[in-house]
Motif scaffolding. Structure first.
Motif, PDB file in Angstrom:
ATOM      1  N   UNK A 123      43.145-100.675 -25.546  1.00 34.65           N
ATOM      2  CA  UNK A 123      44.307-100.822 -24.659  1.00 34.65           C
ATOM      3  C   UNK A 123      45.004 -99.477 -24.524  1.00 34.65           C
ATOM      4  N   UNK A 168      48.001 -97.474 -22.147  1.00 32.65           N
ATOM      5  CA  UNK A 168      49.062 -97.552 -21.147  1.00 32.65           C
ATOM      6  C   UNK A 168      49.615 -96.144 -20.978  1.00 32.65           C
ATOM      7  N   UNK A 217      41.341-102.430 -21.518  1.00 40.08           N
ATOM      8  CA  UNK A 217      42.369-102.521 -20.486  1.00 40.08           C
ATOM      9  C   UNK A 217      43.048-101.172 -20.313  1.00 40.08           C
ATOM     10  N   UNK A 239      56.630 -99.095 -23.920  1.00 35.49           N
ATOM     11  CA  UNK A 239      57.003-100.483 -24.184  1.00 35.49           C
ATOM     12  C   UNK A 239      55.827-101.437 -24.000  1.00 35.49           C
ATOM     13  N   UNK A 240      54.902-101.086 -23.123  1.00 39.17           N
ATOM     14  CA  UNK A 240      53.664-101.869 -23.039  1.00 39.17           C
ATOM     15  C   UNK A 240      52.873-101.702 -24.332  1.00 39.17           C
ATOM     16  N   UNK A 297      54.213-101.139 -27.184  1.00 34.83           N
ATOM     17  CA  UNK A 297      54.928-101.952 -28.170  1.00 34.83           C
ATOM     18  C   UNK A 297      54.487-103.419 -28.071  1.00 34.83           C
ATOM     19  N   UNK A 298      54.372-103.908 -26.837  1.00 34.89           N
ATOM     20  CA  UNK A 298      53.949-105.301 -26.642  1.00 34.89           C
ATOM     21  C   UNK A 298      52.532-105.537 -27.131  1.00 34.89           C
ATOM     22  N   UNK A 299      51.619-104.632 -26.764  1.00 31.30           N
ATOM     23  CA  UNK A 299      50.211-104.800 -27.147  1.00 31.30           C
ATOM     24  C   UNK A 299      50.061-104.682 -28.660  1.00 31.30           C
ATOM     25  N   UNK A 330      52.411-105.420 -30.875  1.00 30.33           N
ATOM     26  CA  UNK A 330      52.965-106.657 -31.449  1.00 30.33           C
ATOM     27  C   UNK A 330      51.959-107.796 -31.334  1.00 30.33           C
ATOM     28  N   UNK A 331      51.138-107.736 -30.289  1.00 28.65           N
ATOM     29  CA  UNK A 331      50.119-108.768 -30.083  1.00 28.65           C
ATOM     30  C   UNK A 331      48.921-108.550 -31.006  1.00 28.65           C
ATOM     31  N   UNK A 332      48.923-107.447 -31.756  1.00 28.31           N
ATOM     32  CA  UNK A 332      47.884-107.231 -32.765  1.00 28.31           C
ATOM     33  C   UNK A 332      46.799-106.253 -32.375  1.00 28.31           C
ATOM     34  N   UNK A 333      46.921-105.619 -31.200  1.00 25.04           N
ATOM     35  CA  UNK A 333      45.849-104.754 -30.718  1.00 25.04           C
ATOM     36  C   UNK A 333      46.061-103.302 -31.129  1.00 25.04           C
ATOM     37  N   UNK A 363      50.973-110.338 -36.598  1.00 25.47           N
ATOM     38  CA  UNK A 363      50.894-110.191 -35.135  1.00 25.47           C
ATOM     39  C   UNK A 363      51.315-111.468 -34.413  1.00 25.47           C
ATOM     40  N   UNK A 364      51.769-111.282 -33.179  1.00 24.36           N
ATOM     41  CA  UNK A 364      52.187-112.417 -32.354  1.00 24.36           C
ATOM     42  C   UNK A 364      50.969-112.957 -31.620  1.00 24.36           C
TER      43      UNK A 364
END
Lengths: 355, 183, 257
Positions: A30, A32, A56, A68-69, A71-73, A75-78, A202-203
């Motif tokens: 991933x 970004x 991605x 921030x993307x 940060x999201x990825x 948090x999702x564990x990636x 992770x979320x």
């Protein structure tokens, strides 16, 4: 018997591309980012390669959105990454602070350009202070690694991912346009399949477990202080276990140069010139800028009393060297900011001046 | 063995490519090498430059202020870099745009190569930079045919593989010219 | 005589996903209604266990205290960027942001518009109460003309402060979103419509139709300096005329580009 046809071959590779390929080797799928010179080879390469390996690539609307993307990825564990340069990294500081506050791993590649302001695209080490001090708001540090060759661009970006995951902390790979644009032979094996990372925090949705929460807000009485000391413990462990530096010509050295990244390459050449003239000069090259090789500097300066810090800036690392040198050692500085590059001959002059 | 060189000319003259080929050849020879393009606003000003450093030891600086050799494809590059060349170093210049009277140094090994004429004889004017590279290699002995051939094969692969022979021929003709005309 | 308790039929119960605790929200604030509607929706679709919420900054931030789901706390304004990151990793999970008007329409305008424009397949729950609630009632992009706030003490003027932004209408002009609606929670009838809109928005995500957005008008009695009932009246009389309720975009599969 090993099959030599399977041995990884040397190939000429640009530094920025080596970083991108190194990230893929680390299992990063991933990315970004937002365009800015001089790091564009990284998103360009990844925009071509990530779709081929199920990854991605998102070109965000800004560096703020990029981090921030990330940060999201994260948090999702990636395993995920972004890259940028001065002005863009400045915009990312809020997000990096939140990553540190939320204890999230992420890799940020920083290909420096001269500044302040719009500055220019020439190479510099003028962002040392920014990255080693944390950079954003609050009491935190990012892990900072500084490669000095294309091979290290490839390997240290992978180390960044490992350390980021180990400590749940953002890790920054600090480079510049010299290393980014330079080609050198590198050994790059076949790209491995990403390894599954064990991230119970992770979320992923709370099916079958209690809910996970990732946050950096600590409003309760004394909560933030507890969290701050917890972070300090983490940084202390990082210092003890993962400080890295290279020493060259130190066995008989009577004079030490401390330099990192691209600048250490010019210093290496200058030391060859100096040694040809009988000057016993050694090099300490911090590979981790945070944690800084404090102990090594202290120990070496107990017996070698002269230290020259060479940087492509106005002296940002000098303080870190000074506070860690043995009390008897003198610390000198030579630097070129704003895109100026110290030539080996220039550095030799300074060695002679201070030796 | 240590050799550092600056190659410079107009954008489009193939400077970065011959620098690439030289560095690939050096890698093929088992040496350490760095290739550093010109970096800065001058990229947009129509000049191209790269620095190639070749060594048996670990390479320090990828940039140089006193190269062992210099290959210049146009007059502005000669004016800028001639004074940089180390005494006794090699200075190979493109005779299509530079004349003997343009040189100011006499303490370097100079060679003026009629790159366009030789390239035309080879059969493709676009190989002029290869002719210059051949001459440079002959003047400095920094690599040899096996390395250059391997480099060309890496550079021109797939559909472009058919370009290898003519480029190799251009390099060989450049070398031949240098052998016959060096002082 | 009352029937024995064990024979009573349950006609209403707390949604399973809504945690049994007291809201910190002020009396008359509609955040509580919206939390409940979101929880109901997640329960109805049976997706709470695979849902990740992204909480904006402000009164929204305590989402994690009230919903029994995984939650990420986003920096101010960035929730749509966070949600992009989460959803790109977990394409099979349900992701939503929960944001206020300062967060989404001021500092987070760029992240919101671009996530919408990319058609990111997550849902945005946007609670518009016309000001910054938690920070003390400052002027927001959605503050009405003439409305007094702690940073527009003489009333918002279009000269200097500009006009209130209609986010739903603006986002509906983009190709990316699949569903854009504005609802309110001031009356039972409106709550029914709000529930429908929120259900529709999540359904769009479940069907991989792309970005869905529900703006919910909410009262902020504390910062409006009104009691709970009067603030609902103000919402009806002042907010709804400027921020009309309705569906501004609803994509069917057929017109999915």
């Amino acid at each position: 018997m090993s099959d030599t046809t399977q041995q990884p071959q040397r190939q000429m590779m640009k530094g920025n591309v080596a970083i991108a390929e190194g990230a893929l080797h680390a299992g990063c799928r991933y990315y970004f980012g937002y365009p800015i010179t001089p790091q564009n080879d990284i998103p360009e390469y990844l925009s071509a390669e990530l779709p081929k390996c199920g990854g991605t690539f998102v070109q965000a609307e800004s560096e703020i959105a990029s981090i921030n993307m990330v940060l999201g990825a994260s948090a999702a564990g990636a395993r995920c990454m972004t890259s940028s340069s001065g002005p863009g990294i400045s915009l990312m500081q809020e997000g990096i602070s939140y990553l540190a506050g939320s204890e999230l791993p992420a890799v940020i590649v920083y290909v420096s350009r001269i500044g302040p302001g719009l500055g220019g695209i020439a190479p510099t080490q003028g962002d040392y202070k920014q990255v080693t001090s944390g950079g954003g708001h609050g009491d935190y540090y990012s892990i900072v690694l500084a490669p000095s060759s294309v091979q290290e661009m490839f390997s240290l970006v992978q180390t960044c991912f490992d350390l980021a995951d180990k400590y749940r902390n953002p890790a920054i790979l600090l480079t510049d346009a010299i290393l980014g644009q330079m080609k050198e032979p590198v050994i790059v094996g076949p790209r491995p399949e990403p390894k599954a990372q064990d991230k119970p925090w992770a979320l992923t949705g709370n099916q079958g477990r209690s809910k996970n929460l990732i946050k950096s807000l600590f409003l309760g009485d004394g909560e933030m202080e507890v969290q701050n000391w917890k972070l300090v413990e983490k940084y202390n462990r990082l210092k003890a276990e993962d400080t890295m530096a290279e020493e060259l010509w130190m066995d008989d050295a009577e004079f030490i140069i401390v330099a990192f990244g691209s600048c250490s390459r010019m210093v290496e050449s200058s030391i060859r010139l100096a040694r040809a003239q009988g000057l016993k000069v050694g090099l300490i090259r911090p590979i981790t800028l945070f944690p800084f090789p404090e102990k090594l500097i202290y120990e070496r300066t107990a017996s070698i009393a002269k230290v020259l810090v060479v940087e492509m800036n106005t002296g940002q690392m000098v303080k870190d060297v000074k506070v860690n040198t043995h009390k008897n050692a003198d610390v000198f500085f030579y630097g070129r900011p704003g895109g100026g590059m110290p030539t080996p001959e220039d550095i030799l002059e300074k060695i002679k001046e201070f030796y | 063995m240590y050799h550092d060189c600056i190659m410079a000319g107009f954008g489009g003259q193939g400077i970065l490519m011959i620098g690439d080929i030289l560095s690939l050849a050096a890698m093929h020879d088992g040496r350490n090498v760095t290739w550093m393009p010109s970096y800065g606003v001058e990229m947009r000003g129509g000049t191209a430059r790269c620095t190639v450093v070749i060594s048996d030891e670990r390479i320090g600086s990828p940039i140089t202020g006193a190269p062992s050799g210099c290959l210049v494809m146009n007059k502005p590059s000669l004016d800028k870099y001639e004074s940089w060349v180390s005494p006794g170093g090699a200075l190979v210049a493109n005779g299509t745009f530079i004349q003997e009277s343009d040189f100011t140094r006499s303490d370097v090994s100079r060679l003026l190569v009629p790159t366009n004429d030789i390239a035309e004889q080879v059969g493709d004017k676009r190989t002029a930079s290869m002719v210059a590279l051949g001459a440079y290699v002959e003047m400095t002995g920094v690599t040899d045919t096996p390395g250059l051939k391997a480099a060309l094969e890496k550079t021109f692969s797939g559909k472009k593989a058919k370009l290898v022979p003519i480029n190799l021929e251009a390099i060989e003709q450049g070398r031949k010219f240098a052998r016959e005309n060096r002082k | 005589m009352a029937k024995p308790a064990e024979k009573m039929d349950a006609v209403f119960q707390r949604p399973e996903t809504l945690i049994d605790t007291n809201f910190h929200f002020c009396p008359g604030c509609n955040h509580g209604n919206v939390h409940k509607l979101v929880a109901e929706t997640l329960d109805e679709y049976g997706v709470a266990g695979k849902t990740i919420g992204v909480a904006g900054v402000g009164c929204c931030v305590f989402l994690y205290n009230y919903l029994n789901i995984d939650v990420l706390e986003a920096p101010h304004g960035r929730a749509c960027a966070e949600a992009t990151g989460v959803k790109r990793v977990h394409k099979d999970k349900i992701v939503f942001t929960y944001q206020g008007d300062g967060d989404l329409a001021a500092i987070g305008m760029a992240e919101t518009v671009h996530a919408a424009n990319r058609g990111e397949n997550f849902t945005v729950i946007f609670v518009n109460n016309s000001l910054y609630g938690m920070t003390g009632g400052q002027m927001a992009p959605t503050t009405l003309l003439g409305q007094k706030t702690t940073t527009s003490p003489y009333g918002r003027s279009h000269e200097g402060d500009g006009y209130p932004i209609r986010m739903a209408e603006m986002l509906a002009t983009l190709e990316g979103p699949s569903f854009v609606a504005r609802v309110a929670c001031d009356t039972p009838a409106h709550i029914v419509k709000a529930r429908q809109a929120i259900r529709k928005a999540f359904k769009m995500q479940i069907d991989n139709m792309g970005f869905s957005f529900v703006e919910i008008l909410s009262a902020c009695p504390t910062n409006w300096r009104l009691d709970a009932l009067t603030s609902q009246k103000k919402l009806q009389e002042e907010m709804v005329p400027y921020f009309p309720l309705g569906i501004f975009k609803e994509r069917s599969t057929a017109d999915y580009l």
